[in-house]
Scaffold this motif. Structure first.
Motif, PDB file in Angstrom:
ATOM      1  N   GLU A  51       0.920  -1.343  -0.021  1.00 23.47           N
ATOM      2  CA  GLU A  51      -0.087   0.017   0.060  1.00 23.47           C
ATOM      3  C   GLU A  51       0.999   1.269   0.056  1.00 23.47           C
ATOM      4  O   GLU A  51       0.271   2.424  -0.182  1.00 23.47           O
ATOM      5  CB  GLU A  51      -0.923  -0.143   1.165  1.00 23.47           C
ATOM      6  CG  GLU A  51      -1.918  -0.950   1.504  1.00 23.47           C
ATOM      7  CD  GLU A  51      -2.941  -1.157   2.513  1.00 23.47           C
ATOM      8  OE1 GLU A  51      -2.639  -0.300   3.250  1.00 23.47           O
ATOM      9  OE2 GLU A  51      -3.778  -1.959   2.618  1.00 23.47           O
ATOM     10  N   ALA A  52       2.012   1.122   0.254  1.00 19.38           N
ATOM     11  CA  ALA A  52       2.994   2.430   0.134  1.00 19.38           C
ATOM     12  C   ALA A  52       3.175   2.928  -1.152  1.00 19.38           C
ATOM     13  O   ALA A  52       3.128   2.589  -2.140  1.00 19.38           O
ATOM     14  CB  ALA A  52       4.350   1.974   0.820  1.00 19.38           C
ATOM     15  N   LYS A  53       2.853   4.476  -1.259  1.00 22.03           N
ATOM     16  CA  LYS A  53       2.997   5.106  -2.165  1.00 22.03           C
ATOM     17  C   LYS A  53       4.345   6.119  -2.304  1.00 22.03           C
ATOM     18  O   LYS A  53       4.489   6.452  -3.372  1.00 22.03           O
ATOM     19  CB  LYS A  53       1.906   6.203  -1.931  1.00 22.03           C
ATOM     20  CG  LYS A  53       0.449   5.568  -1.840  1.00 22.03           C
ATOM     21  CD  LYS A  53       0.156   4.825  -3.185  1.00 22.03           C
ATOM     22  CE  LYS A  53      -1.366   4.248  -2.840  1.00 22.03           C
ATOM     23  NZ  LYS A  53      -1.520   3.606  -4.038  1.00 22.03           N
ATOM     24  N   ASP A  54       5.024   6.278  -1.265  1.00 19.79           N
ATOM     25  CA  ASP A  54       6.398   6.810  -1.253  1.00 19.79           C
ATOM     26  C   ASP A  54       7.551   6.198  -0.803  1.00 19.79           C
ATOM     27  O   ASP A  54       7.156   4.824  -0.241  1.00 19.79           O
ATOM     28  CB  ASP A  54       6.122   8.037  -0.521  1.00 19.79           C
ATOM     29  CG  ASP A  54       6.000   7.662   0.883  1.00 19.79           C
ATOM     30  OD1 ASP A  54       6.922   7.745   1.710  1.00 19.79           O
ATOM     31  OD2 ASP A  54       4.735   7.791   1.516  1.00 19.79           O
ATOM     32  N   TYR A  55       8.591   6.417  -1.199  1.00 20.89           N
ATOM     33  CA  TYR A  55       9.967   5.496  -0.892  1.00 20.89           C
ATOM     34  C   TYR A  55       9.962   5.424   0.630  1.00 20.89           C
ATOM     35  O   TYR A  55      10.133   4.358   1.056  1.00 20.89           O
ATOM     36  CB  TYR A  55      11.014   6.594  -1.419  1.00 20.89           C
ATOM     37  CG  TYR A  55      12.392   5.800  -0.619  1.00 20.89           C
ATOM     38  CD1 TYR A  55      12.896   4.554  -0.951  1.00 20.89           C
ATOM     39  CD2 TYR A  55      13.128   6.695   0.210  1.00 20.89           C
ATOM     40  CE1 TYR A  55      13.971   4.051  -0.511  1.00 20.89           C
ATOM     41  CE2 TYR A  55      14.370   6.130   0.595  1.00 20.89           C
ATOM     42  CZ  TYR A  55      14.861   4.964   0.184  1.00 20.89           C
ATOM     43  OH  TYR A  55      15.795   4.230   0.966  1.00 20.89           O
ATOM     44  N   ALA A  56       9.681   6.631   1.358  1.00 23.83           N
ATOM     45  CA  ALA A  56       9.941   6.433   3.057  1.00 23.83           C
ATOM     46  C   ALA A  56       9.225   5.217   3.734  1.00 23.83           C
ATOM     47  O   ALA A  56       9.482   4.532   4.489  1.00 23.83           O
ATOM     48  CB  ALA A  56       9.746   7.890   3.546  1.00 23.83           C
ATOM     49  N   SER A  57       7.872   5.289   3.170  1.00 27.66           N
ATOM     50  CA  SER A  57       6.832   4.324   3.892  1.00 27.66           C
ATOM     51  C   SER A  57       7.412   2.883   3.171  1.00 27.66           C
ATOM     52  O   SER A  57       7.312   1.779   3.788  1.00 27.66           O
ATOM     53  CB  SER A  57       5.492   4.529   3.306  1.00 27.66           C
ATOM     54  OG  SER A  57       4.967   5.857   3.614  1.00 27.66           O
TER      55      SER A  57
END
Length: 357
Positions: A51-57
């Motif tokens: 479900e992560a949309k960005d690199y950090a997540s």
């Protein structure tokens, strides 16, 4: 001891930042469940990763997933996901997470005694650390890399190098806040270092370190405190100090670890056999010597099982990739045949039309 030590080192990787959002609650849940329910932690982390949309997540979820898989002993998945994390961090020019995943990968290879691969990844992590300024709040990463490198050299019986890296790790840990995990890690390093000191003839220094560990009465050590006890017993038996050796052996509760740590169990039974031999008790000696041999067999079987599981998983991945390649090749050939047939038909119709004209 290796498994517990590495888990404690990995645990320092976890941190939950930001406000108490639903996303951060999931991160915290995945972290809290690492030891109590690693299967559920892996499921939560996998869902977070998808479900992560960005690199950090993504990198945060992947870190949790790898740690859960390490606890579960999913060697092939750990290696695959660590490599994924390294590549992802490289693309985002994130050297800190490159160091993190390289150290975790080196850690995993060390656990299955693939020391050349362990050193390769740990060297890469160390080189990156030397090339940047590691933030103070992430110094534990540096300590972990030095620590695991020391363990690798120790397993190769290169104790001079091992001690150098244990000292480097201790130097870093001494700069960290004295929380329970940091102190526990320092004591565990002291046990490893004491073993190396004894092996190079510095038995008095080793004895002092073992005694310091036992005197600390640190609850975080769990049954790992017995590694200090067996190390100390080994020194006493070599000196023929049977009274102190016997007294210390009586404090070791083998039932606390016999099901969990074949390495510690093996060391305990070896010393019990040696103690019985020196006391001229042949029946006890034969009994414990048989137990010692059985524990060695368990260690061998356990290591073979881990390697076999890794090979099976790698073969399965290879077969899957091969099957995918075959399917893709078939589809490609089919499409090419269709295109060429269409072109041939058009060419035939065009040629026929020219002849009619």
């Amino acid at each position: 001891m290796r498994a517990v030590l590495n888990i404690l080192l990995i645990f320092l990787v976890f941190a939950v930042f930001g406000q108490n959002t639903e996303k951060n609650k999931n991160v915290k849940d995945a972290t809290d469940l690492i030891f109590t329910n690693p299967e559920k932690s892996a499921l939560i982390s996998t869902k977070m990763l998808h479900e992560a949309k960005d690199y950090a997540s993504k990198v945060n979820a992947l870190s949790k997933l790898v740690n859960a898989q390490m606890v579960l002993g999913e060697i092939s998945e750990v290696i695959k996901n660590c490599n994924y994390g390294i590549e992802m961090a490289k693309k985002n020019n994130d050297k800190i997470n490159q160091i993190r995943f390289l150290s975790m990968l080196g850690n995993q290879y060390q656990q299955i005694n693939m020391n050349a691969d362990a050193k390769k990844n740990l060297d890469a992590a160390e080189n990156l650390m030397n090339a940047i300024s590691v933030p103070k709040d992430l110094l534990f990463l540096q300590g972990n890399v030095y620590n695991v490198k020391g363990i690798v050299f120790k397993s190769e019986l290169n104790c001079e190098f091992a001690i150098k890296y244990f000292d480097k790790a201790l130097s870093v840990y001494n700069r960290l806040p004295k929380d329970n995990i940091t102190v526990t890690n320092q004591l565990l390093i002291d046990v490893q270092k004491a073993f190396c000191l004894e092996s190079i003839g510095k038995s008095k220094d080793a004895e002092n370190l073992y005694i310091e560990v036992l005197d600390s009465k640190n609850d975080g050590l769990g049954y790992n405190k017995y590694f200090a006890s067996v190390g100390l017993v080994d020194i006493y038996l070599k000196r023929k100090d049977l009274d102190r050796a016997g007294h210390l052996l009586n404090t070791i509760k083998v039932k606390d670890f016999v099901q969990y740590d074949p390495e510690l169990t093996s060391a305990y039974y070896r010393l019990m056999a040696q103690n019985s031999y020196l006391r001229k008790k042949p029946k006890n000696y034969l009994y414990y010597f048989d137990k010692y041999n059985h524990s060695l067999l368990q260690i061998s079987e356990s290591q073979n099982e881990m390697i076999e599981r890794l090979v099976i998983n790698d073969n399965a991945n290879f077969i899957q990739k091969s099957n995918n390649n075959v399917i893709w090749s078939f589809v490609t050939i089919f499409v090419l045949v269709v295109i060429l047939s269409s072109l041939a038909l058009l060419f035939y119709r065009f040629s026929k039309k020219l002849r009619l004209n």
